[in-house]
Design a protein around this motif. Structure first.
Motif, mmCIF file in Angstrom:
data_model
loop_
_atom_site.group_PDB
_atom_site.id
_atom_site.type_symbol
_atom_site.label_atom_id
_atom_site.label_comp_id
_atom_site.label_asym_id
_atom_site.label_seq_id
_atom_site.Cartn_x
_atom_site.Cartn_y
_atom_site.Cartn_z
ATOM 1 N N ALA A 1 0.830 -1.206 0.000
ATOM 2 C CA ALA A 1 0.000 0.000 0.000
ATOM 3 C C ALA A 1 0.866 1.258 0.000
ATOM 4 O O ALA A 1 0.570 2.226 -0.716
ATOM 5 N N GLN A 2 1.915 1.230 0.776
ATOM 6 C CA GLN A 2 2.791 2.401 0.834
ATOM 7 C C GLN A 2 3.433 2.675 -0.516
ATOM 8 O O GLN A 2 3.607 3.828 -0.913
ATOM 9 N N GLU A 3 3.759 1.612 -1.243
ATOM 10 C CA GLU A 3 4.309 1.799 -2.593
ATOM 11 C C GLU A 3 3.315 2.495 -3.513
ATOM 12 O O GLU A 3 3.708 3.256 -4.400
ATOM 13 N N LYS A 4 2.032 2.242 -3.286
ATOM 14 C CA LYS A 4 0.980 2.820 -4.130
ATOM 15 C C LYS A 4 0.495 4.163 -3.603
ATOM 16 O O LYS A 4 -0.396 4.786 -4.212
ATOM 17 N N GLY A 5 1.044 4.610 -2.489
ATOM 18 C CA GLY A 5 0.586 5.853 -1.896
ATOM 19 C C GLY A 5 -0.828 5.735 -1.364
ATOM 20 O O GLY A 5 -1.605 6.694 -1.388
ATOM 21 N N ALA A 6 -1.170 4.546 -0.870
ATOM 22 C CA ALA A 6 -2.523 4.267 -0.400
ATOM 23 C C ALA A 6 -2.468 3.680 1.000
ATOM 24 O O ALA A 6 -1.403 3.346 1.524
ATOM 25 N N THR A 7 -3.651 3.536 1.615
ATOM 26 C CA THR A 7 -3.743 2.853 2.900
ATOM 27 C C THR A 7 -4.050 1.382 2.658
ATOM 28 O O THR A 7 -4.449 0.979 1.555
ATOM 29 N N VAL A 8 -3.863 0.580 3.696
ATOM 30 C CA VAL A 8 -4.176 -0.844 3.579
ATOM 31 C C VAL A 8 -5.650 -1.031 3.232
ATOM 32 O O VAL A 8 -6.008 -1.863 2.386
ATOM 33 N N ALA A 9 -6.522 -0.262 3.872
ATOM 34 C CA ALA A 9 -7.961 -0.380 3.600
ATOM 35 C C ALA A 9 -8.264 -0.085 2.138
ATOM 36 O O ALA A 9 -9.028 -0.817 1.488
ATOM 37 N N GLN A 10 -7.686 0.966 1.613
ATOM 38 C CA GLN A 10 -7.932 1.313 0.209
ATOM 39 C C GLN A 10 -7.445 0.220 -0.721
ATOM 40 O O GLN A 10 -8.116 -0.128 -1.707
ATOM 41 N N LEU A 11 -6.299 -0.359 -0.412
ATOM 42 C CA LEU A 11 -5.756 -1.436 -1.239
ATOM 43 C C LEU A 11 -6.688 -2.650 -1.207
ATOM 44 O O LEU A 11 -6.981 -3.251 -2.249
ATOM 45 N N ALA A 12 -7.180 -2.996 -0.018
ATOM 46 C CA ALA A 12 -8.038 -4.168 0.118
ATOM 47 C C ALA A 12 -9.374 -3.971 -0.590
ATOM 48 O O ALA A 12 -9.893 -4.900 -1.232
ATOM 49 N N ASP B 1 -9.945 5.793 -6.442
ATOM 50 C CA ASP B 1 -8.873 6.503 -7.135
ATOM 51 C C ASP B 1 -7.639 5.633 -7.346
ATOM 52 O O ASP B 1 -6.672 6.052 -7.978
ATOM 53 N N LEU B 2 -7.680 4.426 -6.797
ATOM 54 C CA LEU B 2 -6.516 3.550 -6.816
ATOM 55 C C LEU B 2 -6.595 2.600 -8.004
ATOM 56 O O LEU B 2 -7.537 1.813 -8.132
ATOM 57 N N SER B 3 -5.613 2.676 -8.875
ATOM 58 C CA SER B 3 -5.570 1.797 -10.051
ATOM 59 C C SER B 3 -4.563 0.676 -9.797
ATOM 60 O O SER B 3 -3.386 0.927 -9.531
ATOM 61 N N LEU B 4 -5.044 -0.556 -9.850
ATOM 62 C CA LEU B 4 -4.190 -1.708 -9.602
ATOM 63 C C LEU B 4 -3.853 -2.404 -10.919
ATOM 64 O O LEU B 4 -4.749 -2.760 -11.683
ATOM 65 N N THR B 5 -2.576 -2.594 -11.166
ATOM 66 C CA THR B 5 -2.125 -3.277 -12.369
ATOM 67 C C THR B 5 -2.199 -4.791 -12.144
ATOM 68 O O THR B 5 -2.301 -5.259 -11.006
ATOM 69 N N PRO B 6 -2.123 -5.571 -13.218
ATOM 70 C CA PRO B 6 -2.071 -7.026 -13.035
ATOM 71 C C PRO B 6 -0.925 -7.455 -12.120
ATOM 72 O O PRO B 6 -1.081 -8.395 -11.330
ATOM 73 N N ASP B 7 0.191 -6.750 -12.189
ATOM 74 C CA ASP B 7 1.311 -7.092 -11.306
ATOM 75 C C ASP B 7 0.984 -6.762 -9.863
ATOM 76 O O ASP B 7 1.347 -7.517 -8.949
ATOM 77 N N ASP B 8 0.291 -5.633 -9.632
ATOM 78 C CA ASP B 8 -0.134 -5.291 -8.266
ATOM 79 C C ASP B 8 -1.022 -6.398 -7.698
ATOM 80 O O ASP B 8 -0.854 -6.829 -6.553
ATOM 81 N N LEU B 9 -1.986 -6.835 -8.507
ATOM 82 C CA LEU B 9 -2.922 -7.857 -8.053
ATOM 83 C C LEU B 9 -2.205 -9.170 -7.751
ATOM 84 O O LEU B 9 -2.504 -9.851 -6.765
ATOM 85 N N ARG B 10 -1.234 -9.514 -8.599
ATOM 86 C CA ARG B 10 -0.467 -10.743 -8.361
ATOM 87 C C ARG B 10 0.333 -10.641 -7.078
ATOM 88 O O ARG B 10 0.355 -11.594 -6.269
ATOM 89 N N ARG B 11 0.969 -9.502 -6.846
ATOM 90 C CA ARG B 11 1.764 -9.333 -5.633
ATOM 91 C C ARG B 11 0.898 -9.385 -4.385
ATOM 92 O O ARG B 11 1.313 -9.892 -3.338
ATOM 93 N N MET B 12 -0.337 -8.887 -4.495
ATOM 94 C CA MET B 12 -1.234 -8.925 -3.340
ATOM 95 C C MET B 12 -1.637 -10.354 -2.997
ATOM 96 O O MET B 12 -1.634 -10.750 -1.825
ATOM 97 N N THR B 13 -1.971 -11.143 -4.001
ATOM 98 C CA THR B 13 -2.357 -12.520 -3.719
ATOM 99 C C THR B 13 -1.148 -13.388 -3.375
ATOM 100 O O THR B 13 -1.304 -14.398 -2.681
ATOM 101 N N ASP B 14 0.022 -12.996 -3.816
ATOM 102 C CA ASP B 14 1.240 -13.679 -3.362
ATOM 103 C C ASP B 14 1.480 -13.387 -1.882
ATOM 104 O O ASP B 14 1.894 -14.269 -1.113
#
Length: 345
Positions: free
Chosen positions: A262-273, A304-317
């Protein structure tokens, strides 16, 4: 409240029924304003509801058993004077409560359904409910009978659309054979991914949407939870397996993995989830359970948070599907879930 465009999503695909409900891309789950998460400030709850509508939220989700009618009356006061046609009000029914708040089972008999809706309309102060759904499958009543009773309410103009909640693939098919279903309300988050196996494919085959609750796993995925905050008394999390003992420690460690992303994306954990759930398909509307304006503002930032396919993969990893420790409910409640009992998701 910062102004932003939330966008819209449709619950149900074209062709599945004549006019599918179109809602804001995020909905507001109102349960915590009345029940189960400990005391809430009523004035702040109403201010949060107003702020949500002002920000573009159109989907308000409640249950007639939240606070034994309190939640519906709260929403009724909050929406008085607002443009009713802009709002999609979703109501769950059927859960039976005692005067002490105890859970007494479910009642989805046709006569009960029609009685429940009469009281909900009165408490909400509206002439129709946009989406009406049984909270759980009543083991003593065929789903066809329950859906048929709601279909009668649709014909009479008291209900616009029929939804389901926490049922498995077989029940979904049986319900959809009686009347078009707009959406299934079910828990879905990085910590609760059981619907992916069979339930979600079934919904997509039938053109049924999802309203996802528990997207922050009842605060566990918010990034704000700590061992010291674990609730007690009227907060049901004090009895939740995921918030107990070593399970809580393991789950909070998973949250810390997400915090780094989340910090890499400039977001909070809640926003990322929240954004992760929204990214799983345009047929999914996450419900955020904010009961304060500051938490609402944070949750809405997820759009406002745009997640790339790589972001999504890293989250599920970082949080594999089977990584969470503990079931999402206590055993007695899990036994009441058709969605779990049949292990179709």
């Amino acid at each position: 409240m910062n102004t932003r465009t939330l966008g819209t999503r449709t619950l149900g695909t074209p062709g599945s029924f004549a006019s599918a409900p179109v809602t804001s891309a995020l909905g507001l789950g109102c349960m915590g304003m009345s029940d189960l998460y400990g005391p809430a400030d009523e004035a702040e709850s109403i201010a949060t509801l107003h702020a949500a509508v002002e920000a573009g939220v159109t989907l308000l989700d409640t249950g007639d058993f939240y606070g034994m009618g309190h939640n519906e009356m709260l929403i009724g006061r909050a929406i008085r004077g607002l443009d009713r046609d802009r709002l999609t009000i979703s109501v769950k029914f059927g859960a039976q409560r005692g005067p002490d708040g105890a859970w007494l089972g479910y009642d989805a008999r046709p006569a009960a359904v029609k009685s429940f809706v009469a009281y909900s309309l009165k408490r909400l102060g509206v002439d129709h409910i946009d989406i009406y759904r049984p909270a759980r499958l009543d083991p003593n009543v065929p789903i066809e009978d329950t859906v048929g009773a709601i279909a009668d309410l649709v014909k009479a103009g008291y209900v616009r659309h029929i939804g389901l909640s926490e049922v498995g693939a077989d029940t979904i098919r049986r319900a959809a054979a009686v009347h078009p279903i707009s959406d299934l309300q079910i828990e879905y988050s990085l910590f609760s991914r059981g619907i992916e196996a069979t339930i979600l494919p079934t919904l997509r085959e039938l053109g049924i949407g999802v309203t996802a609750y528990g997207v922050l796993s009842r605060g566990l995925l918010s990034g704000h939870w700590s061992r010291e905050r674990t609730g007690a008394g009227s907060d049901f999390r004090s009895h939740s397996p995921r918030f107990s003992g070593a399970n809580l420690d393991a789950n909070l460690a998973l949250v810390e993995r997400l915090r780094a992303l989340a910090q890499e994306k400039g977001a909070t954990v809640a926003q990322l989830a929240i954004a992760w759930v929204a990214a799983q398909g345009a047929d999914i509307v996450p419900l955020v359970g904010a009961r304060r304006r500051d938490r609402l503002a944070e949750a809405l930032g997820a759009v406002d948070l745009s997640l790339t396919p790589d972001d999504l993969r890293r989250m599920t990893d970082a949080v594999p599907a089977d990584a969470v420790a503990g079931a999402r409910y206590a055993p007695s409640q899990m036994a009441m879930l058709d969605s779990e009992a049949k292990r179709t998701g």
